[in-house]
Design a protein around this motif. Structure first.
Motif: not given
Length: 166
Positions: A50, A58, A148
């Motif tokens: 991600c 994202l 992330a």
């Protein structure tokens, strides 16, 4: 038995490489004039991370493949980031993408033609100059993600055909 029935039966007996050769490959991944060194089946996963895209949102980004290479249902090697392919006999190649064609469904990773740019060891992969990834099933992951740095794997299978010039 008629000739019409004999040809499909022979293709089934010869295995997936012969069946794949019966249909012409898309021009973007074809390797005219090259001959098969080895054809293997791969089972594994495409690993995604991600990450923020250029738009700041994202999304899943491809990171690396992890797969087992099989020949006649026996493990003969592995495929991993680089991309690299290692055979159990000690030979290995790395390659870079040179062409692609869509998989059969939107969930399938593309078919690829890769040019070998590095060799290691000595064995069956030593003469390889081209790698084709064909008959892909699964492996695609796209769209938004939430965190992330998170990783996710998408199972896939494919055939890898190693070719040499001449």
């Amino acid at each position: 038995m008629s000739i019409k029935l004999a040809v499909p039966c022979l293709l089934l007996l010869a295995g997936p490489a012969a069946a794949a050769a019966a249909d012409p490959l898309p021009a973007a991944i074809a390797a005219p004039g090259e001959t098969v060194v080895l054809s293997v089946h791969a089972e594994g996963a495409q690993v995604y991370e991600c990450k923020a895209g250029t738009d700041g949102k994202l999304a899943w980004a491809f990171r690396e493949p992890i797969a087992t290479l099989l020949y006649e249902d026996k493990t003969v090697g592995r495929h991993y980031a680089g991309p690299n392919w290692e055979h159990a006999d000690g030979s290995a190649v790395a390659a870079k993408a040179a062409g692609d064609a869509p998989g059969a469904t939107p969930a399938d990773i593309p078919w690829l033609k890769l040019e070998v740019n590095a060799h290691r060891g000595s064995g069956v992969l030593t003469p390889a100059t081209t790698v084709q990834r064909i008959n892909t099933h699964g492996g695609k992951l796209d769209g938004a993600c939430d965190k992330a740095g998170e990783f996710k794997s998408a199972p896939y299978s494919a055939e890898y055909v190693f070719l040499k010039k001449g």
